[in-house]
Design an enzyme around this catalytic site. Structure first.
Site, PDB file in Angstrom:
ATOM      1  N   ASP A 160     -45.132  30.685  45.205  1.00  0.00           N
ATOM      2  CA  ASP A 160     -45.779  30.146  44.122  1.00  0.00           C
ATOM      3  C   ASP A 160     -47.183  29.889  44.754  1.00  0.00           C
ATOM      4  O   ASP A 160     -48.018  29.502  43.687  1.00  0.00           O
ATOM      5  CB  ASP A 160     -44.999  29.286  43.318  1.00  0.00           C
ATOM      6  CG  ASP A 160     -44.458  28.207  44.086  1.00  0.00           C
ATOM      7  OD1 ASP A 160     -44.651  27.933  45.315  1.00  0.00           O
ATOM      8  OD2 ASP A 160     -43.649  27.273  43.363  1.00  0.00           O
TER       9      ASP A 160
ATOM     10  N   HIS B  95     -36.615  20.808  46.054  1.00  0.00           N
ATOM     11  CA  HIS B  95     -37.053  19.687  44.950  1.00  0.00           C
ATOM     12  C   HIS B  95     -35.673  18.695  45.001  1.00  0.00           C
ATOM     13  O   HIS B  95     -35.892  17.611  44.749  1.00  0.00           O
ATOM     14  CB  HIS B  95     -37.571  19.828  43.727  1.00  0.00           C
ATOM     15  CG  HIS B  95     -38.941  20.568  43.808  1.00  0.00           C
ATOM     16  ND1 HIS B  95     -39.991  19.934  44.551  1.00  0.00           N
ATOM     17  CD2 HIS B  95     -39.317  21.528  43.163  1.00  0.00           C
ATOM     18  CE1 HIS B  95     -41.053  20.583  44.404  1.00  0.00           C
ATOM     19  NE2 HIS B  95     -40.611  21.451  43.414  1.00  0.00           N
TER      20      HIS B  95
ATOM     21  N   ASP C 140     -43.764  26.789  49.947  1.00  0.00           N
ATOM     22  CA  ASP C 140     -43.906  26.824  48.479  1.00  0.00           C
ATOM     23  C   ASP C 140     -45.282  25.785  47.954  1.00  0.00           C
ATOM     24  O   ASP C 140     -45.296  24.766  48.733  1.00  0.00           O
ATOM     25  CB  ASP C 140     -42.600  26.053  47.960  1.00  0.00           C
ATOM     26  CG  ASP C 140     -42.681  25.892  46.417  1.00  0.00           C
ATOM     27  OD1 ASP C 140     -41.839  26.857  46.213  1.00  0.00           O
ATOM     28  OD2 ASP C 140     -43.220  25.351  45.921  1.00  0.00           O
TER      29      ASP C 140
ATOM     30  N   HIS D  20     -45.303  23.713  45.999  1.00  0.00           N
ATOM     31  CA  HIS D  20     -44.978  22.405  45.587  1.00  0.00           C
ATOM     32  C   HIS D  20     -44.705  21.596  46.952  1.00  0.00           C
ATOM     33  O   HIS D  20     -43.993  22.103  47.725  1.00  0.00           O
ATOM     34  CB  HIS D  20     -43.987  22.220  44.568  1.00  0.00           C
ATOM     35  CG  HIS D  20     -44.417  22.870  43.249  1.00  0.00           C
ATOM     36  ND1 HIS D  20     -44.057  24.295  42.915  1.00  0.00           N
ATOM     37  CD2 HIS D  20     -44.889  22.439  42.050  1.00  0.00           C
ATOM     38  CE1 HIS D  20     -44.390  24.717  41.691  1.00  0.00           C
ATOM     39  NE2 HIS D  20     -45.362  23.437  41.312  1.00  0.00           N
TER      40      HIS D  20
END
Ligand code: Q9C
Ligand code: ZN
Length: 704
Positions: free
Chosen positions: A280, A147, A187, A189
């Site tokens: 995740d 991120h 991931d 995200h």
């Protein structure tokens, strides 16, 4: 004799690097507050790998701090300086305050060292794999990286570890011969930081598969959509597979591999693969809400091993269930070590939405990657997405954005299957669908409560006439629709549509929490090409006493009059003028539902066509005579954004006079309606919860 001697030589054992360093556990919350991204994550994985005898079979590596000059290929001088110094004494008193300036970030005394080690570790293993000293490697690093952007930390990430390593190989080590890098970000995200770093760069093919939930899942930025495919020389070298909802598992990911990632990778032929390996999306993760099993990860990784001569570097990103991440990394390590693995085939077929997403991704990229233009297999067994109720009920799942009406997704077909109620749709969600599944018939006898859209072309049609109704687009409208489908406008929303999932009901059909009746959606169900916040000098008011959709209470209008003392938030969607008309139709209840056959019918002609656009560009507003008694009969022209007109819809000025005189009631919004606006403002990062509530209350309480 020759035959007897012809023994297959033993394959050289894979040399798998495994980097673990306790020093990366120093980054932790300052006062021991609980946090999902905590040091135990690394320790849990490390314990498992030792207990299973994996660690001793790998080449043990220790972390090394990254040098500033390497980090600088990705991050600003300022950012590097801040991350380096954040642990020093001089920041003791201001550390928390600085952390609050970022989104989802904490710092403590150990943060600087951990961050430098994490970035340095990925460089270290990538170099060794690229040089052939190792066949592949796993870097157990934290803080995670994907991120982190050029000039900011966010989403638990301080430096973008994988991006730093990729740039190191490309720019600093021409001797290693790495010219093309594939980054696979699994991931849960979106890897927003990594996407931005290589957006114009064809030397890095960035592939991210993530929950998108129509733009509401963290980091909740529109650039996670499949429309973002890279720019300039990088056009086609950025691939997003954005899930519409949680609960995706092995079958969904395998489908994305088989039908998007692998064909492209085959054509791209990377020299090395870096995996942004967050876990995740694993079954049991408290933030992800997806369900990849360790077996699933092993299979995804195995499929990658066939490329880049198996040169794979895995760098840990997210993953917050200690058991899940330990078992998942264990499974991956076995794959890299070449252990025999018996793959169980996924228990569930992919979601129907998965097929739709994959189709959309392929469509977006087919000109760049011709292999994606082939037809997908038909009659695949699929399952219908979870019902909204299912999802609201699912607790223990961080709601980065509300899970919304997952029954209604973007579909290219115009068929709607009507299902009876949530109980039925829940039953459906547990059923496999295939051509001769009679389960569907059971729903036809029930009364209509919820609409469910379903793609017929790719899934294998459900042509049972008793359950399928269609959107009727008249022949008359073919021409204007095709013309207006090529013009883009910014639709500027200020009411419940500021919450994207709610707005998407007008595009894709269906309803979200708080709405009592579903929308029929637009003819063209494609997602907006862009979104953007703005403020406008128009007064926000809440008028009327109730609505069919939200119940008792007023709804939002903008006073068409400009008033420079006012500042109202608007969330803009870049959609086609055809879609804008379909939204306008729905806002004004012009889409008719025939009671006879349940079919729905759209108006034959547009409210805003090309000549209306021309009129508005000089007159700034257009009162729609044909629907003068409707609530939103006034289209405002609010200016331009990147050369496209900004349009909004509100009440006519004459209604404002009637509110002033008391002939029409000004009344505060219902709780659910207000909550929807607040969600829009909060998830859009415009205001915090309290500010948003007061913004609404103030607008509702003021007289005109
Ligand atoms: N409602 C990684 O997995 N959640 N980062 C914020 C706000 C942040 C996840 C929730 C999730 C960050 C590396
Ligand atoms: Zn994550």
């Amino acid at each position: 004799m020759a035959a007897a001697a012809a023994r297959v030589p033993p394959v050289a054992a894979a040399r798998v690097g495994l980097l673990y360093d306790e020093r990366m556990c120093a980054h932790a919350t300052p006062d021991g507050e609980e946090h999902p991204e905590n040091p135990e994550r690394l320790r849990a994985i490390w314990r498992k790998l030792n207990a299973e005898g994996i660690a001793s079979r790998c080449v043990a590596l220790k972390a090394k701090e990254a040098e500033d000059k390497y980090i600088a290929s990705v991050h600003s001088k300022n950012h590097i300086k801040l991350m380096r110094e954040i642990s020093s004494k001089k920041y003791d008193s201001s550390r928390n305050k600085i952390a609050r300036k970022f989104n989802s970030i904490y710092f403590n005394k150990g943060s600087s060292e951990s961050a430098l080690l994490a970035a340095g570790s990925v460089i270290e293993v990538a170099e060794k794999v690229a040089a052939g000293e190792l066949s592949s490697a796993i870097a157990l690093v934290r803080p995670p990286g994907h991120h982190a952007e050029h000039d900011k930390a966010m989403g638990f990430c301080l430096f973008n570890n994988v991006a730093v390593a990729a740039n190191y190989l490309l720019n600093e080590r021409p001797d290693l011969g790495i010219k093309k890098i594939l980054i696979v970000d699994w991931d849960v995200h979106h890897g927003n930081g990594t996407q931005k770093m290589f957006y114009n760069d064809p030397r890095v093919l960035f592939f991210s598969v993530h929950r998108f939930d129509y733009g509401s899942f963290y980091p909740a930025q529109g650039d996670a959509s499949h429309c973002f495919i890279g720019e300039e020389a990088g056009n086609g070298y950025n691939i997003n597979v954005p899930w519409e909802h949680g609960r995706c598992g092995d079958a969904d990911y395998i489908a994305a591999w088989d039908h998007v990632l692998l064909p492209v990778v085959e054509a791209y032929d990377p020299d090395i693969i870096l995996v942004s390996a967050g876990f995740d999306a694993a079954l049991g993760d408290p933030l992800g809400g997806c369900c990849i099993t360790p077996n699933g990860y092993a299979l995804l990784l195995t499929k990658l091993l066939g490329f880049a001569q198996g040169r794979i570097v895995m760098a840990l990103e997210g993953g917050y269930n200690l058991r899940s991440i330990a078992y998942s990394v264990f499974a991956c390590a076995k794959v890299l070590l070449g252990d025999k693995f018996t793959f169980n085939s996924p228990e569930m077929p992919p979601f129907e939405s998965t097929w739709r997403v994959i189709q959309a991704v392929r469509n977006e990229l087919k000109t760049c990657w011709p292999v994606l233009s082939s037809k997908l297999p038909k009659n695949v067994t699929l399952r219908i997405g979870p019902s909204p109720n299912d999802l609201y009920a699912s607790s223990g799942c961080e709601s980065d954005g509300e899970d919304v009406n997952e029954l209604s997704g973007a579909v290219s077909s115009v068929n709607i299957i009507q299902v009876a109620d949530d109980a039925v749709s829940e039953r459906l969600s547990k059923m496999k669908l295939d051509e001769d599944n009679h389960a569907m018939k059971a729903t036809s006898s029930c009364s209509t409560a919820e609409q469910q859209q379903h793609p017929t072309d790719s899934v294998g049609a459900h042509n049972d006439a008793s359950v399928v109704v269609s959107k009727r687009i008249s022949d008359l409208s073919v021409t204007w629709r095709s013309v207006l489908s090529r013009t883009y406008v910014w639709y500027s929303s200020f009411g419940s549509n500021m919450w994207k999932p709610r707005f998407m009901c007008y595009i894709q059909g269906g309803k979200v929490e708080g709405m009592s009746i579903p929308c029929c959606g637009s003819r063209d169900t494609s997602s907006p090409r862009g979104t953007m916040w703005k403020t406008v000098p128009h007064r926000l008011l809440f008028g009327r006493s109730s609505t069919p959709c939200w119940g008792t209470g007023g709804v939002a209008f903008l006073n068409p009059e400009i008033n420079y003392n006012e500042k109202s938030y608007v969330f803009m969607y870049k959609i086609t003028l055809e879609q804008f008309n379909d939204v306008l139709f729905q806002e004004n209840r012009l889409v008719l539902e025939s009671s006879k056959d349940g079919n729905i019918e759209y108006p034959d002609s547009p409210l805003i066509g090309s000549s209306e656009m021309e009129f508005m560009s000089t007159n700034k507003a257009l009162h729609l005579e044909p629907i003068k008694d409707s609530w939103y009969s006034n289209v405002l022209y609010l200016g331009k954004e990147d050369d496209l007109p900004i349009l909004s819809m509100t009440c006519p000025s004459s209604d404002i006079e009637r509110y002033k005189s008391g002939e029409l009631p000004l009344s505060p919004p219902s709780k659910t309606y207000a909550a929807t606006l607040i969600k829009g403002l909060v998830e859009g990062n415009q205001l915090d919860e309290a500010e948003a509530a007061s913004y609404i209350n103030v607008a509702a309480a003021r007289g005109l």
